[in-house]
Scaffold this active site. Structure first.
Site, PDB file in Angstrom:
ATOM      1  CB  THR A  36      -0.897  -0.007   1.268  1.00  0.00           C
ATOM      2  OG1 THR A  36      -1.639  -1.219   1.268  1.00  0.00           O
ATOM      3  CG2 THR A  36      -1.847   1.172   1.280  1.00  0.00           C
ATOM      4  CE  LYS A 226       0.035   4.397  14.456  1.00  0.00           C
ATOM      5  NZ  LYS A 226      -1.362   4.226  14.026  1.00  0.00           N
TER       6      LYS A 226
HETATM    7  N1  LIG Z   1      -0.988   1.076   5.036  1.00  0.00           N
HETATM    8  C1  LIG Z   1      -1.016   2.256   5.639  1.00  0.00           C
HETATM    9  O1  LIG Z   1      -1.943   3.049   5.439  1.00  0.00           O
HETATM   10  C2  LIG Z   1       0.102   2.660   6.549  1.00  0.00           C
HETATM   11  C3  LIG Z   1       0.044   3.898   7.234  1.00  0.00           C
HETATM   12  C4  LIG Z   1       1.114   4.292   8.045  1.00  0.00           C
HETATM   13  C5  LIG Z   1       2.200   3.450   8.185  1.00  0.00           C
HETATM   14  N2  LIG Z   1       2.202   2.237   7.544  1.00  0.00           N
HETATM   15  C6  LIG Z   1       3.366   1.385   7.721  1.00  0.00           C
HETATM   16  O2  LIG Z   1       3.995   1.218   6.456  1.00  0.00           O
HETATM   17  C7  LIG Z   1       4.602  -0.067   6.379  1.00  0.00           C
HETATM   18  C8  LIG Z   1       4.101  -0.787   5.124  1.00  0.00           C
HETATM   19  O3  LIG Z   1       2.702  -0.947   5.219  1.00  0.00           O
HETATM   20  P1  LIG Z   1       1.838  -1.418   3.947  1.00  0.00           P
HETATM   21  O4  LIG Z   1       0.417  -1.253   4.361  1.00  0.00           O
HETATM   22  O5  LIG Z   1       2.313  -0.750   2.713  1.00  0.00           O
HETATM   23  O6  LIG Z   1       2.198  -2.972   3.898  1.00  0.00           O
HETATM   24  P2  LIG Z   1       1.818  -4.019   2.765  1.00  0.00           P
HETATM   25  O7  LIG Z   1       0.744  -3.483   1.883  1.00  0.00           O
HETATM   26  O8  LIG Z   1       1.627  -5.322   3.422  1.00  0.00           O
HETATM   27  O9  LIG Z   1       3.156  -4.091   1.858  1.00  0.00           O
HETATM   28  C9  LIG Z   1       4.335  -4.679   2.302  1.00  0.00           C
HETATM   29  C10 LIG Z   1       5.313  -4.761   1.124  1.00  0.00           C
HETATM   30  O10 LIG Z   1       6.541  -5.248   1.606  1.00  0.00           O
HETATM   31  C11 LIG Z   1       6.928  -6.408   0.895  1.00  0.00           C
HETATM   32  N3  LIG Z   1       7.526  -7.331   1.858  1.00  0.00           N
HETATM   33  C12 LIG Z   1       7.102  -7.602   3.115  1.00  0.00           C
HETATM   34  N4  LIG Z   1       7.935  -8.475   3.713  1.00  0.00           N
HETATM   35  C13 LIG Z   1       8.905  -8.748   2.812  1.00  0.00           C
HETATM   36  C14 LIG Z   1      10.061  -9.576   2.819  1.00  0.00           C
HETATM   37  N5  LIG Z   1      10.367 -10.309   3.890  1.00  0.00           N
HETATM   38  N6  LIG Z   1      10.828  -9.598   1.720  1.00  0.00           N
HETATM   39  C15 LIG Z   1      10.504  -8.880   0.631  1.00  0.00           C
HETATM   40  N7  LIG Z   1       9.429  -8.062   0.561  1.00  0.00           N
HETATM   41  C16 LIG Z   1       8.646  -8.025   1.630  1.00  0.00           C
HETATM   42  C17 LIG Z   1       5.688  -6.987   0.265  1.00  0.00           C
HETATM   43  O11 LIG Z   1       6.064  -7.656  -0.923  1.00  0.00           O
HETATM   44  P3  LIG Z   1       4.982  -8.325  -1.916  1.00  0.00           P
HETATM   45  O12 LIG Z   1       4.214  -7.165  -2.497  1.00  0.00           O
HETATM   46  O13 LIG Z   1       5.776  -9.043  -2.923  1.00  0.00           O
HETATM   47  O14 LIG Z   1       4.134  -9.191  -1.048  1.00  0.00           O
HETATM   48  C18 LIG Z   1       4.872  -5.710   0.016  1.00  0.00           C
HETATM   49  O15 LIG Z   1       5.213  -5.148  -1.229  1.00  0.00           O
HETATM   50  C19 LIG Z   1       4.258  -0.761   7.708  1.00  0.00           C
HETATM   51  O16 LIG Z   1       5.328  -0.588   8.603  1.00  0.00           O
HETATM   52  C20 LIG Z   1       3.035  -0.013   8.193  1.00  0.00           C
HETATM   53  O17 LIG Z   1       2.898  -0.044   9.602  1.00  0.00           O
HETATM   54  C21 LIG Z   1       1.197   1.833   6.740  1.00  0.00           C
END
Ligand SMILES: NC(=O)c1ccc[n+]([C@@H]2O[C@H](COP(=O)([O-])OP(=O)(O)OC[C@H]3O[C@@H](n4cnc5c(N)ncnc54)[C@H](OP(=O)(O)O)[C@@H]3O)[C@@H](O)[C@H]2O)c1
Length: 467
Positions: A36, A226
């Site tokens: 995301t 947080k």
């Molecule tokens: N989502 C939000 O609105 C939001 C808001 C504030 C902060 N955050 C923070 O931002 C961070 C990311 O969140 P997200 O929602 O973007 O997560 P997400 O949608 O689950 O995306 C995670 C990404 O990381 C990759 N990934 C995870 N583990 C991996 C590994 N071991 N090796 C290689 N690639 C790996 C995944 O690859 P694949 O695509 O190939 O599976 C995916 O592209 C988190 O720390 C979250 O707390 C998120």
């Protein structure tokens, strides 16, 4: 080391040389994660028109993911995607590593390795920073690199940089936040639609606001991460996460929400860090709280987040906005990247120095300088008002006995209301004046021993009104 690759930037040719062109610096970004936040970050970086011109000095050089076969919402040139994340953080060509993987490992190790290799780091990972911030910032200091984390707290809301910069001359007294959108959505739905906790949680899961395993949100753990980060910045010391008192919203019932409303409150999951004078220990806690309806945080509904900062001489300032989502969070991530680029430009860093990355004199308002730990007061020392709901035998004299037990421990009552009868039992709701938490619990121990008491289904803290 990664082989020859084609990066992509928001402006011209996807293949940009790693050089300084006139006053332009081409900074290569290695992105860890394309979920995301990663996707939102790429979309923002690829669409620079009408945004800050420094965006044009950035190149998405390499993006690390778990699966190369997954379909993506952004198109990247061949060779940019890789599953070799270790190679990204050690590649001499990468200047800034952006960690948006989530989870503790491999995120922590990759951040530390990136720092060791002289990369500046931008992360959205509150879990890693709240648990491992001490080793990460110590490593960053000795490597002379920046680690920025605006997106880690409340997604798109700018609060980290304001605490480090615009608010830093204030003596902060209190940071009070609604910092978890999932729980705020659940509580708002329980309040506006009369839903039970389980129904509101199921609705949040259906809408993608809550994970299949919602514990990090509903048990208050995400909010604890947080507030630990915010408290550290606001009060200038490191915070041990285990010192943060944490209570989630599973125990909040529809009955409490209804009684709170009748008494002039709404129930919110608040994350609070408070210290009246710099010599006192800090109180850092997360718990469901009765918030007076006239308080600015009371009207923050749904998945929105808000943080109220109170300090001297400023008074109060409130930050409000979207705490999550691809675009909102990418806004925070990219603003951090831009802050680093601006600092590199100010330092007159050349392309050669950029590859060695170490900053001679890091910008003091971008770095995290504190090394000492804040003293944290135990929860039983907290002075607060309480709301308590009792189920008792429906017979005369029970309210008097409750009053005696409270009086024995110096707990003074603001209101006592018999709200109704449930079967054979009477329901009594009590709101106290300010009381030391330890004394309140001593009085409850005495109350529990009374024959007339069936149970105490709810105990909630009440936010003070004096404003
Ligand atoms: N989502 C939000 O609105 C939001 C808001 C504030 C902060 N955050 C923070 O931002 C961070 C990311 O969140 P997200 O929602 O973007 O997560 P997400 O949608 O689950 O995306 C995670 C990404 O990381 C990759 N990934 C995870 N583990 C991996 C590994 N071991 N090796 C290689 N690639 C790996 C995944 O690859 P694949 O695509 O190939 O599976 C995916 O592209 C988190 O720390 C979250 O707390 C998120």
């Amino acid at each position: 080391m990664l082989g020859e690759r084609r990066g992509v930037s928001g402006i011209s040719s996807p293949l940009l040389p790693f050089i300084k062109i006139g006053t332009r610096l081409v900074v290569k970004v290695g992105l860890l994660g394309l979920g995301t936040v990663g996707t939102g970050t790429v979309q923002l970086l690829l669409d620079s028109t009408g945004r800050h011109p420094l965006l044009q000095e950035l190149e998405i050089y390499v993006v690390g993911v778990r699966s190369l076969s997954k379909s993506r919402d952004v198109k990247l040139p061949d060779g940019v995607l890789t599953t070799d994340l270790e190679a990204i953080v050690s590649d001499p060509a990468v200047d800034i590593v952006v960690e948006v993987l989530g989870g503790l490992e491999p995120a922590r190790s990759l951040i530390l390795k990136a720092i060791k290799y002289g990369k500046h780091v931008v992360t959205a990972n509150k879990a890693v920073i709240a648990r491992h911030g001490d080793e990460i910032f110590t490593a960053a200091k000795s490597s002379g690199v920046y680690v920025l984390l605006e997106a880690a707290v409340c997604g798109g809301i700018p609060v980290i940089q304001p605490l480090k910069q615009s608010l830093s001359v204030n003596r902060i007294h209190t940071v009070t936040g609604i910092v978890n959108g999932t729980t705020n959505y659940i509580l708002t739905r329980m309040q506006t639609e009369g839903s039970t906790f389980s129904d509101a949680l199921a609705a949040a899961q259906q809408l993608g606001y809550a994970e299949a395993d919602p514990s990090a949100d509903v048990d208050g753990l995400d909010a604890a991460d947080k507030i630990a980060i915010l408290a550290s910045l606001a009060f200038g010391g490191r915070i041990k996460l285990q010192d943060v008192y944490c209570e989630g919203i599973r125990g909040v019932s529809g009955a409490d929400i209804a009684y709170a409303e009748k008494l002039g409150f709404v129930i919110k999951l608040l994350a609070i860090a408070k210290r009246d004078t710099p010599l006192e220990p800090l109180s850092v806690r997360v718990h469901p709280t009765l918030v007076p309806q006239a308080h600015p945080l009371a009207s923050v509904s749904g998945v929105y987040n808000a943080i109220l900062v109170e300090g001297e001489p400023l008074g109060e300032v409130m930050f409000f906005g979207p705490g999550a989502g691809a675009g909102a969070t990418a806004s925070a991530v990219v603003s951090d990247i831009l802050n680093i680029v601006a600092a590199l430009k100010t330092e007159q860093v050349t392309s050669q120095e950029l590859s060695q990355s170490k900053i001679a004199s890091p910008h003091p308002l971008l770095t995290c300088s504190h090394q000492d730990y804040c003293a944290i007061a135990p929860i039983y020392e907290l002075v607060t008002r309480f709301y308590a709901r009792f189920l008792t035998q429906d017979r005369p004299g029970v309210i008097g006995k409750l009053g005696i037990c409270f009086g024995n421990h110096g707990v003074s009552l603001e209101s006592v209301v018999q709200t109704g009868v449930q079967g054979d039992l009477a329901e009594i709701v009590v709101v106290t004046h300010d009381v030391r938490e330890g004394d309140f619990h001593s009085s409850l121990a005495e109350i529990r021993a009374l024959d007339a008491i069936d149970s105490i289904p709810s105990l909630l803290r009440v936010l003070n009104q004096e404003r």
